[in-house]
Every structure is written in structure tokens, then in C-alpha cells.
Design a protein around this motif. Structure first.
Motif, PDB file in Angstrom:
ATOM      1  N   VAL A  57      63.769  37.287  41.340  1.00  0.00           N
ATOM      2  CA  VAL A  57      63.654  38.721  41.632  1.00  0.00           C
ATOM      3  C   VAL A  57      62.172  39.099  41.633  1.00  0.00           C
ATOM      4  CG1 VAL A  57      65.918  39.341  40.711  1.00  0.00           C
ATOM      5  CG2 VAL A  57      63.952  39.299  39.175  1.00  0.00           C
ATOM      6  N   PRO A  58      61.819  40.223  42.258  1.00  0.00           N
ATOM      7  CA  PRO A  58      60.415  40.632  42.261  1.00  0.00           C
ATOM      8  C   PRO A  58      59.897  40.859  40.847  1.00  0.00           C
ATOM      9  CG  PRO A  58      61.710  41.946  43.820  1.00  0.00           C
ATOM     10  CD  PRO A  58      62.677  41.155  43.017  1.00  0.00           C
ATOM     11  N   VAL A  59      58.613  40.608  40.662  1.00  0.00           N
ATOM     12  CA  VAL A  59      57.985  40.752  39.348  1.00  0.00           C
ATOM     13  C   VAL A  59      57.255  42.092  39.269  1.00  0.00           C
ATOM     14  CG1 VAL A  59      56.173  39.849  37.833  1.00  0.00           C
ATOM     15  CG2 VAL A  59      57.821  38.291  38.887  1.00  0.00           C
ATOM     16  N   ASP A  60      57.516  42.772  38.153  1.00  0.00           N
ATOM     17  CA  ASP A  60      56.970  44.095  37.850  1.00  0.00           C
ATOM     18  C   ASP A  60      56.050  43.918  36.643  1.00  0.00           C
ATOM     19  OD1 ASP A  60      56.709  46.813  37.038  1.00  0.00           O
ATOM     20  OD2 ASP A  60      58.699  46.841  36.115  1.00  0.00           O
ATOM     21  N   CYS A  61      54.730  43.953  36.865  1.00  0.00           N
ATOM     22  CA  CYS A  61      53.770  43.691  35.792  1.00  0.00           C
ATOM     23  C   CYS A  61      53.319  44.989  35.146  1.00  0.00           C
ATOM     24  CB  CYS A  61      52.548  42.952  36.329  1.00  0.00           C
ATOM     25  SG  CYS A  61      52.800  41.198  36.625  1.00  0.00           S
ATOM     26  N   HIS A  62      53.453  45.060  33.842  1.00  0.00           N
ATOM     27  CA  HIS A  62      53.016  46.211  33.052  1.00  0.00           C
ATOM     28  C   HIS A  62      51.792  45.784  32.265  1.00  0.00           C
ATOM     29  CE1 HIS A  62      54.048  49.163  29.520  1.00  0.00           C
ATOM     30  NE2 HIS A  62      52.936  49.489  30.127  1.00  0.00           N
ATOM     31  N   LEU A  63      50.639  46.279  32.675  1.00  0.00           N
ATOM     32  CA  LEU A  63      49.375  45.848  32.083  1.00  0.00           C
ATOM     33  C   LEU A  63      48.979  46.770  30.942  1.00  0.00           C
ATOM     34  CD1 LEU A  63      47.360  45.053  35.348  1.00  0.00           C
ATOM     35  CD2 LEU A  63      48.980  43.598  34.095  1.00  0.00           C
ATOM     36  N   MET A  64      49.147  46.292  29.726  1.00  0.00           N
ATOM     37  CA  MET A  64      48.705  47.012  28.531  1.00  0.00           C
ATOM     38  C   MET A  64      47.387  46.391  28.096  1.00  0.00           C
ATOM     39  SD  MET A  64      52.385  47.464  26.635  1.00  0.00           S
ATOM     40  CE  MET A  64      53.264  46.168  27.511  1.00  0.00           C
ATOM     41  N   ILE A  65      46.357  46.651  28.922  1.00  0.00           N
ATOM     42  CA  ILE A  65      45.072  45.970  28.749  1.00  0.00           C
ATOM     43  C   ILE A  65      43.923  46.944  28.961  1.00  0.00           C
ATOM     44  CG2 ILE A  65      45.999  43.748  29.522  1.00  0.00           C
ATOM     45  CD1 ILE A  65      44.662  44.247  32.256  1.00  0.00           C
ATOM     46  N   ASP A  66      42.783  46.598  28.375  1.00  0.00           N
ATOM     47  CA  ASP A  66      41.547  47.314  28.673  1.00  0.00           C
ATOM     48  C   ASP A  66      41.062  46.941  30.076  1.00  0.00           C
ATOM     49  OD1 ASP A  66      41.371  48.643  26.257  1.00  0.00           O
ATOM     50  OD2 ASP A  66      40.071  47.134  25.319  1.00  0.00           O
ATOM     51  N   ASP A  67      40.288  47.840  30.665  1.00  0.00           N
ATOM     52  CA  ASP A  67      39.626  47.616  31.955  1.00  0.00           C
ATOM     53  C   ASP A  67      40.591  47.186  33.068  1.00  0.00           C
ATOM     54  OD1 ASP A  67      37.535  47.579  33.726  1.00  0.00           O
ATOM     55  OD2 ASP A  67      36.670  45.690  33.015  1.00  0.00           O
ATOM     56  N   PRO A  68      41.700  47.925  33.249  1.00  0.00           N
ATOM     57  CA  PRO A  68      42.610  47.564  34.338  1.00  0.00           C
ATOM     58  C   PRO A  68      41.967  47.725  35.712  1.00  0.00           C
ATOM     59  CG  PRO A  68      43.184  49.723  33.469  1.00  0.00           C
ATOM     60  CD  PRO A  68      42.155  49.139  32.542  1.00  0.00           C
ATOM     61  N   ASP A  69      40.925  48.551  35.805  1.00  0.00           N
ATOM     62  CA  ASP A  69      40.228  48.707  37.086  1.00  0.00           C
ATOM     63  C   ASP A  69      39.747  47.342  37.591  1.00  0.00           C
ATOM     64  OD1 ASP A  69      39.479  51.976  36.864  1.00  0.00           O
ATOM     65  OD2 ASP A  69      39.570  50.885  34.970  1.00  0.00           O
ATOM     66  N   ARG A  70      39.334  46.508  36.659  1.00  0.00           N
ATOM     67  CA  ARG A  70      38.844  45.169  37.030  1.00  0.00           C
ATOM     68  C   ARG A  70      39.986  44.184  37.252  1.00  0.00           C
ATOM     69  NH1 ARG A  70      35.179  41.270  33.057  1.00  0.00           N
ATOM     70  NH2 ARG A  70      35.136  39.435  34.437  1.00  0.00           N
ATOM     71  N   TRP A  71      40.998  44.230  36.383  1.00  0.00           N
ATOM     72  CA  TRP A  71      41.984  43.157  36.347  1.00  0.00           C
ATOM     73  C   TRP A  71      43.256  43.410  37.149  1.00  0.00           C
ATOM     74  CZ3 TRP A  71      39.728  39.021  34.790  1.00  0.00           C
ATOM     75  CH2 TRP A  71      38.737  39.072  33.802  1.00  0.00           C
ATOM     76  N   ALA A  72      43.653  44.666  37.304  1.00  0.00           N
ATOM     77  CA  ALA A  72      44.955  44.949  37.917  1.00  0.00           C
ATOM     78  C   ALA A  72      45.102  44.414  39.343  1.00  0.00           C
ATOM     79  CB  ALA A  72      45.233  46.452  37.881  1.00  0.00           C
ATOM     80  N   PRO A  73      44.105  44.561  40.211  1.00  0.00           N
ATOM     81  CA  PRO A  73      44.303  44.072  41.587  1.00  0.00           C
ATOM     82  C   PRO A  73      44.628  42.584  41.664  1.00  0.00           C
ATOM     83  CG  PRO A  73      42.414  45.549  41.494  1.00  0.00           C
ATOM     84  CD  PRO A  73      42.817  45.277  40.067  1.00  0.00           C
ATOM     85  N   GLY A  74      44.136  41.798  40.707  1.00  0.00           N
ATOM     86  CA  GLY A  74      44.411  40.358  40.734  1.00  0.00           C
ATOM     87  C   GLY A  74      45.882  40.031  40.591  1.00  0.00           C
ATOM     88  N   TYR A  75      46.619  40.864  39.846  1.00  0.00           N
ATOM     89  CA  TYR A  75      48.055  40.621  39.685  1.00  0.00           C
ATOM     90  C   TYR A  75      48.789  40.912  40.993  1.00  0.00           C
ATOM     91  CZ  TYR A  75      47.318  39.953  34.718  1.00  0.00           C
ATOM     92  OH  TYR A  75      46.902  39.454  33.509  1.00  0.00           O
ATOM     93  N   ALA A  76      48.329  41.920  41.709  1.00  0.00           N
ATOM     94  CA  ALA A  76      48.916  42.202  43.019  1.00  0.00           C
ATOM     95  C   ALA A  76      48.584  41.087  44.003  1.00  0.00           C
ATOM     96  CB  ALA A  76      48.405  43.545  43.542  1.00  0.00           C
ATOM     97  N   GLU A  77      47.349  40.625  43.970  1.00  0.00           N
ATOM     98  CA  GLU A  77      46.932  39.541  44.868  1.00  0.00           C
ATOM     99  C   GLU A  77      47.720  38.258  44.595  1.00  0.00           C
ATOM    100  OE1 GLU A  77      42.795  39.453  43.964  1.00  0.00           O
ATOM    101  OE2 GLU A  77      42.397  41.353  45.025  1.00  0.00           O
ATOM    102  N   ALA A  78      48.107  38.055  43.338  1.00  0.00           N
ATOM    103  CA  ALA A  78      48.871  36.854  42.969  1.00  0.00           C
ATOM    104  C   ALA A  78      50.310  36.911  43.476  1.00  0.00           C
ATOM    105  CB  ALA A  78      48.865  36.673  41.458  1.00  0.00           C
ATOM    106  N   GLY A  79      50.794  38.109  43.774  1.00  0.00           N
ATOM    107  CA  GLY A  79      52.149  38.225  44.301  1.00  0.00           C
ATOM    108  C   GLY A  79      53.081  39.131  43.532  1.00  0.00           C
ATOM    109  N   ALA A  80      52.602  39.747  42.437  1.00  0.00           N
ATOM    110  CA  ALA A  80      53.443  40.733  41.752  1.00  0.00           C
ATOM    111  C   ALA A  80      53.731  41.876  42.727  1.00  0.00           C
ATOM    112  CB  ALA A  80      52.745  41.264  40.513  1.00  0.00           C
TER     113      ALA A  80
END
Length: 220
Positions: A57-80
Motif C-alpha cells: 500500500v502507499p506509504v504515508d510518512c509522518h516526520l516528527m523531526i527538526d528542520d523538515p524544510d531540509r529533509w521532507a522533500p527527500g522522502y517524497a523523492e524516495a517514493g513516499a
């Protein structure tokens, strides 16, 4: 009405098996924690990439992290297929949401129980979903916070005013005993951890939760 089982409650030694057990769900909810934004450490992008290769099934990533501006796009690029960041941690939530969408995923922002929604209502055109936390983020198995239903209703009313299709997700303590009030308040995506993986049959639990939510669906 969509059910997104949280693998935080799954057997981490057998995640491929645990994902296949929820093949009838709408999403697999993956909690990414960095031990900074929240006092817990779970998993990061390399493990998410491995999960993406085997998830039915599709993956829904919930990022409970600092600096999501830097890291969040990478999860989308990976296929989330959906990436949620916390507004409390984002320096530029508009740019972050646009970067997630540009990478091919649905963008969402989350608010903790103590965070008011009103200051972020203007973000609605930039996102596909709003996550209202119904526990303090960081650990699974916490008690459901019924007082957050007022916030869910507030988001539902705001979505109605703004137009467009923005989903409302609830996460924390969602179970057969609490999902009805979430649906009645206006939620349409439900994250459930122990209420799915703590049952004898995860697939049956998914079906039961979805049926309960459908019966108590908020009028459009």
C-alpha cells in the motif's frame, strides 16, 4: 474514509510481513522521529526506502523531526506518496509543502495538541491534508485526547470555507472505541497503531475500523 495503520506498533524485526498483513488498508503510516523534535528515535530515510520496496500500500510518512524544510522533500523523492511535517518545526512551511508536491507526493502539515490551528489556516491551499494529533507526538500507545475533536471540527469548517479537497487525519489513540467521534468531528483519514497490530488479525481490524468510520461519517 481511509485507514492508515502505524507500523510504530508493528514487529520491527518483520516489517515486510507486517506490511503485507495490512494489504487491505489505504496507507501504511511510518513515523520518523529524530530524538530532537520528539523524545524518541525510530527510523530514517534508509529504512523508509526499504519499506517502499515491499509495501503493498502507499506509504504515508509522518516526520516528527527538526528542520523538515531540509529533509521532507527527500522522502517524497524516495517514493513516499504522502509526507507530513510539523508546522512547529518548519521555518518555511509554504516552501516545504511545495517542494514535497513538486517531488510527486501529497503534502501535509501536522499540529500538536497544544498548537492552535487558526494561525496556519492560510496554508490550506498549499497542502493536501492536515494532521491533528490526538496525543502528544513521540510514543505509541498513549490515551486518546477527546478535547482535540474541537480542533478537528475547526479544520473541517476551514476546509469548507477554502474549498478544494483537503483530507483531515487524526493520529493517536484511535481505536474502535474512539474512531466514531473522530469521524463525526470531520476526520477522514485515521492512523491506528495498536488498534490494528495489537489485534489477532490486523486485516480484520482495518475492516472494522473503516466500517465504524463510514457509519459515522461527517456530512459533507
Amino acid at each position: 474514509m481511509q485507514i492508515s495503520p502505524s507500523i510504530l506498533s508493528a514487529d520491527f524485526a518483520n516489517l515486510e510481513r507486517e506490511l503485507k498483513a495490512i494489504a487491505n488498508a489505504d496507507w501504511a503510516h511510518v513515523d520518523v522521529m529524530d530524538n530532537h523534535f520528539v523524545p524518541n528515535l525510530t527510523l530514517g530515510l534508509p529504512v523508509v526506502e526499504a519499506l517502499l520496496r515491499v509495501s503493498p500500500v502507499p506509504v504515508d510518512c509522518h516526520l516528527m523531526i527538526d528542520d523538515p524544510d531540509r529533509w521532507a522533500p527527500g522522502y517524497a523523492e524516495a517514493g513516499a506518496r504522502s509526507v507530513t511535517f510539523h508546522v512547529e518545526a518548519a521555518a518555511d512551511p509554504v516552501a516545504t509543502a511545495r517542494a514535497i508536491r513538486s517531488a510527486g507526493a501529497r503534502a501535509a502539515f501536522a499540529v500538536k495538541p497544544g498548537t492552535a490551528f487558526a494561525p496556519y489556516e492560510d496554508l490550506l491551499p498549499e497542502v493536501d491534508m492536515v494532521l491533528v494529533m490526538t496525543v502528544e507526538p513521540g510514543f505509541g500507545g498513549q490515551s486518546f485526547m477527546a478535547d482535540q475533536m474541537a480542533k478537528v471540527r475547526q479544520v473541517r469548517e476551514a476546509v469548507g470555507r477554502h474549498g478544494g479537497e483537503v483530507w483531515i487525519q487524526v493520529d493517536g489513540g484511535v481505536s474502535a472505541a474512539t474512531i466514531e467521534q473522530c469521524a463525526e468531528a470531520g476526520a477522514d483519514v485515521f492512523v491506528a497503531g495498536s488498534a490494528v497490530y495489537g489485534q489477532e488479525s490486523a486485516a480484520s481490524a482495518v475492516d472494522e475500523l473503516r466500517a465504524l468510520a463510514e457509519r459515522h461519517r461527517h456530512p459533507a
